[in-house]
Design an enzyme around this catalytic site. Structure first.
Site, PDB file in Angstrom:
ATOM      1  N   ASP A   1       0.776   1.384   3.598  1.00 30.48           N
ATOM      2  CA  ASP A   1       0.472   2.499   3.126  1.00 30.48           C
ATOM      3  C   ASP A   1       0.253   2.959   1.481  1.00 30.48           C
ATOM      4  O   ASP A   1       0.547   2.239   0.388  1.00 30.48           O
ATOM      5  CB  ASP A   1       1.992   3.436   3.511  1.00 30.48           C
ATOM      6  CG  ASP A   1       2.072   4.169   3.672  1.00 30.48           C
ATOM      7  OD1 ASP A   1       1.149   5.052   3.923  1.00 30.48           O
ATOM      8  OD2 ASP A   1       3.020   5.013   3.198  1.00 30.48           O
TER       9      ASP A   1
ATOM     10  N   ASN B   1      -3.099   4.089   0.698  1.00 39.84           N
ATOM     11  CA  ASN B   1      -4.943   4.649  -0.064  1.00 39.84           C
ATOM     12  C   ASN B   1      -4.971   6.498   0.108  1.00 39.84           C
ATOM     13  O   ASN B   1      -5.220   6.296  -0.893  1.00 39.84           O
ATOM     14  CB  ASN B   1      -5.312   4.825   1.435  1.00 39.84           C
ATOM     15  CG  ASN B   1      -4.677   2.375   1.681  1.00 39.84           C
ATOM     16  OD1 ASN B   1      -4.858   2.083   1.060  1.00 39.84           O
ATOM     17  ND2 ASN B   1      -5.945   2.992   3.227  1.00 39.84           N
TER      18      ASN B   1
ATOM     19  N   ARG C   1      -2.675   8.594  -1.325  1.00 35.67           N
ATOM     20  CA  ARG C   1      -2.205   8.809  -3.157  1.00 35.67           C
ATOM     21  C   ARG C   1      -2.941   8.138  -4.278  1.00 35.67           C
ATOM     22  O   ARG C   1      -3.121   8.269  -4.638  1.00 35.67           O
ATOM     23  CB  ARG C   1      -0.766   8.222  -3.050  1.00 35.67           C
ATOM     24  CG  ARG C   1       0.015   9.445  -2.475  1.00 35.67           C
ATOM     25  CD  ARG C   1       1.201   8.751  -1.818  1.00 35.67           C
ATOM     26  NE  ARG C   1       1.560   7.916  -1.159  1.00 35.67           N
ATOM     27  CZ  ARG C   1       2.608   7.438  -0.665  1.00 35.67           C
ATOM     28  NH1 ARG C   1       3.083   7.677  -1.126  1.00 35.67           N
ATOM     29  NH2 ARG C   1       2.711   6.704   0.617  1.00 35.67           N
TER      30      ARG C   1
ATOM     31  N   HIS D   1      -9.274   4.207   1.500  1.00 41.39           N
ATOM     32  CA  HIS D   1      -9.176   3.312   3.070  1.00 41.39           C
ATOM     33  C   HIS D   1     -10.453   2.242   2.798  1.00 41.39           C
ATOM     34  O   HIS D   1      -9.701   1.017   3.085  1.00 41.39           O
ATOM     35  CB  HIS D   1      -9.519   4.090   3.790  1.00 41.39           C
ATOM     36  CG  HIS D   1      -8.272   5.454   4.486  1.00 41.39           C
ATOM     37  ND1 HIS D   1      -7.347   4.520   4.420  1.00 41.39           N
ATOM     38  CD2 HIS D   1      -8.736   6.813   4.819  1.00 41.39           C
ATOM     39  CE1 HIS D   1      -6.592   6.274   4.546  1.00 41.39           C
ATOM     40  NE2 HIS D   1      -7.623   7.216   5.026  1.00 41.39           N
TER      41      HIS D   1
ATOM     42  N   SER E   1      -2.168   3.708  13.021  1.00 41.94           N
ATOM     43  CA  SER E   1      -0.753   4.833  14.050  1.00 41.94           C
ATOM     44  C   SER E   1      -1.469   5.945  14.993  1.00 41.94           C
ATOM     45  O   SER E   1      -2.597   6.597  15.314  1.00 41.94           O
ATOM     46  CB  SER E   1       0.494   4.984  13.407  1.00 41.94           C
ATOM     47  OG  SER E   1      -0.178   6.361  12.528  1.00 41.94           O
TER      48      SER E   1
ATOM     49  N   GLU F   1      -0.082   8.554  15.477  1.00 40.62           N
ATOM     50  CA  GLU F   1      -0.249   9.464  15.272  1.00 40.62           C
ATOM     51  C   GLU F   1      -1.791  10.152  13.775  1.00 40.62           C
ATOM     52  O   GLU F   1      -1.303  10.877  14.068  1.00 40.62           O
ATOM     53  CB  GLU F   1       1.305  10.192  14.091  1.00 40.62           C
ATOM     54  CG  GLU F   1       2.741   9.395  15.124  1.00 40.62           C
ATOM     55  CD  GLU F   1       3.120   8.129  15.849  1.00 40.62           C
ATOM     56  OE1 GLU F   1       2.574   7.255  14.719  1.00 40.62           O
ATOM     57  OE2 GLU F   1       3.181   8.923  16.624  1.00 40.62           O
ATOM     58  N   ASN F   2      -2.245   9.075  14.114  1.00 42.03           N
ATOM     59  CA  ASN F   2      -2.778   9.174  12.908  1.00 42.03           C
ATOM     60  C   ASN F   2      -4.389   9.989  13.432  1.00 42.03           C
ATOM     61  O   ASN F   2      -4.790  10.157  12.784  1.00 42.03           O
ATOM     62  CB  ASN F   2      -3.346   7.813  12.488  1.00 42.03           C
ATOM     63  CG  ASN F   2      -2.614   7.012  11.495  1.00 42.03           C
ATOM     64  OD1 ASN F   2      -2.299   6.036  10.895  1.00 42.03           O
ATOM     65  ND2 ASN F   2      -1.892   7.989  10.159  1.00 42.03           N
TER      66      ASN F   2
ATOM     67  N   ARG G   1       6.616  -2.959   3.666  1.00 44.17           N
ATOM     68  CA  ARG G   1       5.512  -1.944   3.470  1.00 44.17           C
ATOM     69  C   ARG G   1       5.379  -1.240   2.145  1.00 44.17           C
ATOM     70  O   ARG G   1       6.123  -1.554   1.411  1.00 44.17           O
ATOM     71  CB  ARG G   1       6.929  -0.653   3.930  1.00 44.17           C
ATOM     72  CG  ARG G   1       5.888   0.569   4.504  1.00 44.17           C
ATOM     73  CD  ARG G   1       6.529   1.992   4.567  1.00 44.17           C
ATOM     74  NE  ARG G   1       6.547   3.373   4.293  1.00 44.17           N
ATOM     75  CZ  ARG G   1       5.795   3.941   5.808  1.00 44.17           C
ATOM     76  NH1 ARG G   1       6.613   4.312   7.225  1.00 44.17           N
ATOM     77  NH2 ARG G   1       5.120   5.226   5.672  1.00 44.17           N
TER      78      ARG G   1
ATOM     79  N   ARG H   1      10.491   3.778   4.898  1.00 47.27           N
ATOM     80  CA  ARG H   1      10.182   3.953   6.535  1.00 47.27           C
ATOM     81  C   ARG H   1       9.583   3.012   7.316  1.00 47.27           C
ATOM     82  O   ARG H   1       9.247   2.288   7.189  1.00 47.27           O
ATOM     83  CB  ARG H   1       9.375   5.009   6.968  1.00 47.27           C
ATOM     84  CG  ARG H   1      10.119   6.507   6.147  1.00 47.27           C
ATOM     85  CD  ARG H   1       9.129   7.705   6.704  1.00 47.27           C
ATOM     86  NE  ARG H   1       8.097   7.897   6.289  1.00 47.27           N
ATOM     87  CZ  ARG H   1       8.006   8.874   5.430  1.00 47.27           C
ATOM     88  NH1 ARG H   1       9.106   9.311   4.546  1.00 47.27           N
ATOM     89  NH2 ARG H   1       6.775   8.380   5.028  1.00 47.27           N
TER      90      ARG H   1
ATOM     91  N   SER I   1       8.364   4.164  10.954  1.00 42.70           N
ATOM     92  CA  SER I   1       7.412   4.617  11.196  1.00 42.70           C
ATOM     93  C   SER I   1       6.717   3.728  12.422  1.00 42.70           C
ATOM     94  O   SER I   1       5.111   3.973  12.502  1.00 42.70           O
ATOM     95  CB  SER I   1       5.753   5.127  10.005  1.00 42.70           C
ATOM     96  OG  SER I   1       6.711   5.427   8.589  1.00 42.70           O
TER      97      SER I   1
HETATM   98  C1  FPP Z   1      -2.789   4.633   5.082  1.00 44.39           C
HETATM   99  O1  FPP Z   1      -2.467   5.118   3.492  1.00 44.39           O
HETATM  100  C2  FPP Z   1      -3.080   3.867   5.294  1.00 44.39           C
HETATM  101  C3  FPP Z   1      -3.881   4.221   6.281  1.00 44.39           C
HETATM  102  C4  FPP Z   1      -3.524   5.348   7.565  1.00 44.39           C
HETATM  103  C5  FPP Z   1      -4.831   3.124   7.120  1.00 44.39           C
HETATM  104  C6  FPP Z   1      -5.035   2.042   7.031  1.00 44.39           C
HETATM  105  C7  FPP Z   1      -6.353   0.636   6.682  1.00 44.39           C
HETATM  106  C8  FPP Z   1      -6.855   0.372   6.141  1.00 44.39           C
HETATM  107  C9  FPP Z   1      -6.454   0.244   5.017  1.00 44.39           C
HETATM  108  C10 FPP Z   1      -8.221  -0.061   6.384  1.00 44.39           C
HETATM  109  C11 FPP Z   1      -7.833  -1.260   7.354  1.00 44.39           C
HETATM  110  C12 FPP Z   1      -8.682  -1.375   8.331  1.00 44.39           C
HETATM  111  C13 FPP Z   1      -8.407  -2.537   9.324  1.00 44.39           C
HETATM  112  C14 FPP Z   1      -9.625  -2.862  10.332  1.00 44.39           C
HETATM  113  C15 FPP Z   1      -7.390  -3.660   9.087  1.00 44.39           C
HETATM  114  P1  FPP Z   1      -2.610   6.840   3.865  1.00 44.39           P
HETATM  115  O2  FPP Z   1      -3.257   7.122   4.543  1.00 44.39           O
HETATM  116  O3  FPP Z   1      -1.345   7.214   4.687  1.00 44.39           O
HETATM  117  O4  FPP Z   1      -2.377   6.636   2.369  1.00 44.39           O
HETATM  118  P2  FPP Z   1      -1.374   8.011   1.403  1.00 44.39           P
HETATM  119  O5  FPP Z   1       0.553   7.978   2.220  1.00 44.39           O
HETATM  120  O6  FPP Z   1      -1.260   7.652   0.221  1.00 44.39           O
HETATM  121  O7  FPP Z   1      -1.538   9.410   2.178  1.00 44.39           O
END
Ligand code: FPP
Length: 235
Positions: free
Chosen positions: A22, A24, A26, A39, A67, A69-70, A184, A190, A192
């Protein structure tokens, strides 16, 4: 982290590490970059983490990449994530082959577009005979949905009395050991909807750093914390 081969890993390591990657978005925001740059950076950290776990004899590494939810995120972000997952895995394949890693796909993969699905299934099949670390990628995954899916399969089989073993055997993770350590990142405390059934006795570790910054030192801190815990499994 991949190039630095020195190791401060403790002696007692978990067999199965599961990670909620989690932060990416931010990470990108802090740098005034688009979320997709976060990402991409997150994918690099994923590759380094796979390397570390593989080099240290971890048996199973599970990562939460997308997820259920994504799917509700902005259309452009979903498209960019699909692209990253498909192309990223394709590009990473020679490495996975060389490292003897097995790939397991956890989640409702059928929801993905045919081209991405095709890459995922082909990669999994190409790596199926490998005997090294099992890499499990959770995609279009939700713990509750997985349990509902398992119950529906059991109902279709006409099962009247359901045991815990029956449920485990109908989850996407069937045949894999439960996680010992769930990590996490990003300072969120969480679960999640991640591996709800499988993590019943897992140890949890919450790191304050954002996923792209979760390097070797941070991973070793998590492993160190795990190594000092006494696991009682409710006894
Ligand atoms: C959560 O950060 C991250 C994700 C929804 C995507 C995770 C994917 C990768 C790290 C790429 C890896 C890919 C593979 C195939 C393994 P967020 O976007 O919810 O960050 P935030 O909470 O800061 O907004």
């Amino acid at each position: 982290m991949g190039k630095d081969n020195s190791s401060n890993a403790p002696a007692r390591l978990p067999k199965h590490i599961a990670i909620i990657m989690d932060g990416n978005g931010r990470w990108a925001k802090k740098r005034l970059l688009p979320r997709t740059a976060g990402h991409k950076a997150g994918f690099n950290t994923f590759v380094d983490t796979v390397d570390y776990c593989n080099q240290h004899g971890i048996e199973v590494l599970t990562v939460y990449a997308f997820s259920s939810e994504n799917w509700n995120r902005d259309e452009k972000e979903v498209a960019a994530l699909m692209d990253l997952i498909g192309r990223g895995i394709k590009r990473y394949m020679p490495d996975l082959i060389e490292k003897n890693i097995q790939l397991h796909l956890i989640g409702d993969i059928e929801r993905f577009a045919p081209d991405v699905r095709d890459i995922l299934y082909k990669s999994r099949d190409r790596l199926a005979e490998n005997t090294g670390m099992k890499l499990c990628i959770c995609l279009s995954y939700g713990g509750r949905q997985e349990i509902v899916h398992a119950f529906n399969e059991l109902a279709a089989e006409g099962k009247k009395e359901i045991t815990a073993e029956d449920i485990s055997a109908h989850l996407y993770t069937k045949g894999l050991p439960d996680p010992d350590l769930v990590i996490r990142t990003s300072g969120e405390y969480r679960i999640s909807n991640f591996l709800l059934w499988q993590s019943a006795y897992a140890e949890y570790y919450f790191a304050d750093v954002l996923w792209p910054d979760f390097g070797k030192k941070e991973l070793e801190k998590a492993l160190e914390s795990y190594s000092k815990r006494e696991r009682r499994f409710g006894r």
